[in-house]
Design a protein around this motif. Sequence first.
Motif, PDB file in Angstrom:
ATOM      1  N   PRO A  85       0.830  -1.200   0.000  1.00 31.85           N
ATOM      2  CA  PRO A  85       0.000   0.000   0.000  1.00 31.85           C
ATOM      3  C   PRO A  85       0.867   1.253   0.000  1.00 31.85           C
ATOM      4  CG  PRO A  85       0.067  -0.960   2.190  1.00 31.85           C
ATOM      5  CD  PRO A  85       0.758  -1.924   1.279  1.00 31.85           C
ATOM      6  N   ALA A 127      -4.706  -3.796  -4.634  1.00 28.47           N
ATOM      7  CA  ALA A 127      -5.349  -2.561  -4.179  1.00 28.47           C
ATOM      8  C   ALA A 127      -4.972  -2.309  -2.731  1.00 28.47           C
ATOM      9  CB  ALA A 127      -6.858  -2.687  -4.312  1.00 28.47           C
ATOM     10  N   SER A 128      -5.056  -1.049  -2.311  1.00 29.31           N
ATOM     11  CA  SER A 128      -4.814  -0.666  -0.925  1.00 29.31           C
ATOM     12  C   SER A 128      -6.160  -0.309  -0.306  1.00 29.31           C
ATOM     13  CB  SER A 128      -3.858   0.527  -0.873  1.00 29.31           C
ATOM     14  OG  SER A 128      -3.613   0.914   0.454  1.00 29.31           O
ATOM     15  N   VAL A 129      -6.634  -1.137   0.631  1.00 33.49           N
ATOM     16  CA  VAL A 129      -8.009  -1.032   1.134  1.00 33.49           C
ATOM     17  C   VAL A 129      -8.011  -0.651   2.601  1.00 33.49           C
ATOM     18  CG1 VAL A 129     -10.171  -2.284   1.493  1.00 33.49           C
ATOM     19  CG2 VAL A 129      -8.771  -2.760  -0.530  1.00 33.49           C
ATOM     20  N   GLY A 130      -8.914   0.282   2.962  1.00 33.23           N
ATOM     21  CA  GLY A 130      -9.112   0.639   4.362  1.00 33.23           C
ATOM     22  C   GLY A 130      -8.053   1.585   4.878  1.00 33.23           C
ATOM     23  N   GLY A 156      -4.539   0.369   4.909  1.00 33.59           N
ATOM     24  CA  GLY A 156      -3.934   0.063   3.618  1.00 33.59           C
ATOM     25  C   GLY A 156      -3.736  -1.421   3.375  1.00 33.59           C
ATOM     26  N   LYS A 157      -4.728  -2.237   3.760  1.00 34.39           N
ATOM     27  CA  LYS A 157      -4.606  -3.684   3.579  1.00 34.39           C
ATOM     28  C   LYS A 157      -4.493  -4.008   2.093  1.00 34.39           C
ATOM     29  CE  LYS A 157      -7.128  -8.024   4.102  1.00 34.39           C
ATOM     30  NZ  LYS A 157      -8.401  -8.669   4.507  1.00 34.39           N
ATOM     31  N   PRO A 158      -3.464  -4.784   1.680  1.00 36.69           N
ATOM     32  CA  PRO A 158      -3.342  -5.147   0.267  1.00 36.69           C
ATOM     33  C   PRO A 158      -4.344  -6.231  -0.111  1.00 36.69           C
ATOM     34  CG  PRO A 158      -1.564  -6.139   1.526  1.00 36.69           C
ATOM     35  CD  PRO A 158      -2.320  -5.261   2.479  1.00 36.69           C
ATOM     36  N   VAL A 159      -5.049  -6.014  -1.243  1.00 40.30           N
ATOM     37  CA  VAL A 159      -5.994  -7.000  -1.769  1.00 40.30           C
ATOM     38  C   VAL A 159      -5.613  -7.255  -3.221  1.00 40.30           C
ATOM     39  CG1 VAL A 159      -8.396  -7.518  -2.311  1.00 40.30           C
ATOM     40  CG2 VAL A 159      -7.835  -6.233  -0.228  1.00 40.30           C
TER      41      VAL A 159
END
Length: 673
Positions: A557, A649-652, A655-658
Motif C-alpha cells: 500500500p 489494491a490498498s483497502v481501508g 492500507g490492507k493489500p488485496v
Amino acid sequence: MSHADNRPKFYVTTPIYYANARPHVGSAYTTLVADTLARFKRMQGYDVAFLTGTDEHGENIARAAAKAGVTPKQHVDRYSAVFRNLWNELGISYTHFIRTTSPEHLRAVRRLLLRARDAGYIYKGFYQGRYCVFDNLYVSDSTEPIDCPLCGRPAEVVSEDNYFFKLSAFQEKLLKLYEEQPDFIRPGFRRNEVQRFVEAGLRDISVSRKTVKWGLPWPDDPEHVVYVWYDALTSYLSGIGYGDDELQWEKYWPAQLHLIGKEIIRFHCVYWPAFLMAAQEPLPKCVFAHGWLLFEQQKMSKSKGNVAYAEPIARTVGVDALRYYLLRDVPFGQDGNFSHDALLTRYNSDLANGLGNLASRTLAMIGRYCEGKVPAAHHSAIGEAEKSLSAGIVESASAVAGQYEELTFSRGLELIWAAIAQVDGYITAGKPWSLAEDPEQRGRLETILYYAAESLRILVTLAHPALPMATEKLWAQLGQFGSIAEMRIDQLAWGGLRPGTLIGEATAVFPRVEKAETLEKIAAMEQEILNPQGTAATPSAPASTPAHAAQAGGAGPGAAPAVNSKISIDDFAKVEMRVGQVKSAERVAGADKLLKVMVDVGDEIRQIVAGIATAYQPEQLVGRKVVVVVNLQPRKLRGVESNGMIVAASVGPEGKPVLAGFLEDVPVGSRLK
C-alpha cells in the motif's frame, strides 16, 4: 613438573577476522567448528591453545572509519569488542585473542620481516598494478581494468615504491611441501587447486604500501606500512608469544590446524608457508579450507544484504541449536546452505524429539519408578537386547571420536543420533511403564532404566563438544558431579553410571518451538541488529515514481501516485501487465510484510518480492492467478531480487493489500490491455 606440562599440545586457530563489520553466521561458523574441535581435544587429554582475533589494518578500514567520522583506532576498537562479545555469548572457549593493533603483535611482525630481510628475501622495488582494497589483494600487475576475483569489485590502480618479497624463490620448496606432506592442505581437492596455482609460476609480491597510512610501520622506513596479509598472518605467532613470550610460543608452535574459509586459501597455503620458510621458522601442520555458508544461494555478505546473524538464533532457541544445525547439515569442507526454517526443523526433530525426549522420558521414569535414584541392572534380567544396546553404544563412542578427529562432524552427529534412536527403540520395546505395574517385573524394569540412563550418559558425553550448553545441564540432571568437559571422551566405557546416584531435577533442555512464531522473533531481532536506531531497513522510493515504489513492497500500500497526477495514454501503454499464476511462495527472512513469490507469466517463471505478507499466507497463494507488471527494472529487497510487481489494491485506513484477480478463467501469460 605438573601433570598439565606433560599433556600433549594442540594449537588450533580461526582466521583473524576483519574488524570492519558485525560478524554474521558465516563468520561464526568457522569459530564454532574450532570451538567444537578444541573441546574435543581437551576431552582427549590435550593441553589446547585456541586462538582467534581481529585483523585491524588496511585501507578499507581507514575508509570506513572516515565515512563514520571516527579514527581508525576507534573504529577497530568498536568492532573488535563486537567480535569478543559475540564469541562470549556463543560460549566460545578460546584461550588467546589477538588484535593486530597490539604492541606485542607489532614486535612479532617486525621480527618475522627482519629475519626474512636478513636472509635476502626482501628487496625494494617499484610496483604498478591493480589492488583490491576490500580483500587486500594484489589482483594484477597490469593497470588494465579488472575485477577482484574474490569480491567482484573493480580493483584500483596502485603505483608506488614498495618492498617486495621473493615469493618466486619458493616455488619448488612449496611444491615439495605439498608432495611430502599431503595433509598440509585439506581437503585434498583444495590442495590440488593450490598446487596448480603454484605450478603455473610464482611472482614476487609487494609486502609494503606507501600510500596507505593505517597499518604497521615498516622497520627502518616509516614512509611504508606492512602489507596487511604479512601483518595478519603473523597473528598466529604473535597470539602465542612470538618475540615476546618465547616459552609459550615454543610450547604451542607449530599450530596443528589453521581453520579458514576457502577464499583465503592462497594466502595461507602459498604466502604464509613462504613467509615462515624465509624466516626459518617451523610450518603449521595443516591448513583446512572449508566451503562457504550460503544464504539465498550466495556467500553471506552484508553488502549483498543476504546475511543471517547468530545472536537472534542463540537468544530464541539457544546456542546449541545453531551449533547443531551448522555441524550436522553442512559437511565440513563443502559449501552449505543456511536456512532459518531448516534450522528450526532440525531443532524440533533432532534436539527436542531426539536427545531432549530421550533424556526427559528416561529421567522421568527414574524419578517416578525408582524414587529419583539410578537403579542397578539385575544380572538375571540382562538379555540379548541389553547386550546389543551396550555393545552398540560402546562402538558408537569409538566411531564418533574418530569422526571428530577427521573433522567430519556431520557424520559424527549422525552416529550419535542413530544411537539415540537405538536407545529409544530399546525403551519402547521394553515398555517399562507396563513393567512398573507388576512387582514381579521389578528387576526387568530397573535393568531397562539403568541401560537407558547409562546409554544417555555416554551419548551426552559424546555430544558435549558439539552441544556444550545442553550437555552440561543433562550431566547435572543425571546426578553427575563436576563438569562434563572434564570427562575423557577417549576413555568412555560401559558401566560408569553408579547405581544409587540421585538424579537432578529433570527439565526440558530443548523444549519444542512453534516455527512460525520463532521465525518472527528471529526476524524482529535481526531487524534490531540491522537498524539499531529504528531506521528503515529497505529504502523506499518517492511516491511520485510508482514503479519503484511498488517494487519496494512488491504490491504494498501507499505506492500509488497522487490522484491528481495525470499521465498520457502513451505513458500508460509502456506498462506491460500479464496474467500470472503463483507456483510457490515463502516469507522473506527479516521482513514482516514481504513474500518471495515465484510466478509463471507464460514464457518464464519470475521471482517477485511482494509486500502482501500481512494479508496472505504463502500457502494461500499457490495456484492463484494474479496481475503482474513484467517490464519493471529488477530491484533487490533484503538481498532478494524482485523481477516485476504483483498488482494489489490498498483497502481501508490501514492500507490492507488485496490482490487483483479474475472472474473468468484467463490463460496464463495473457496480456492485459
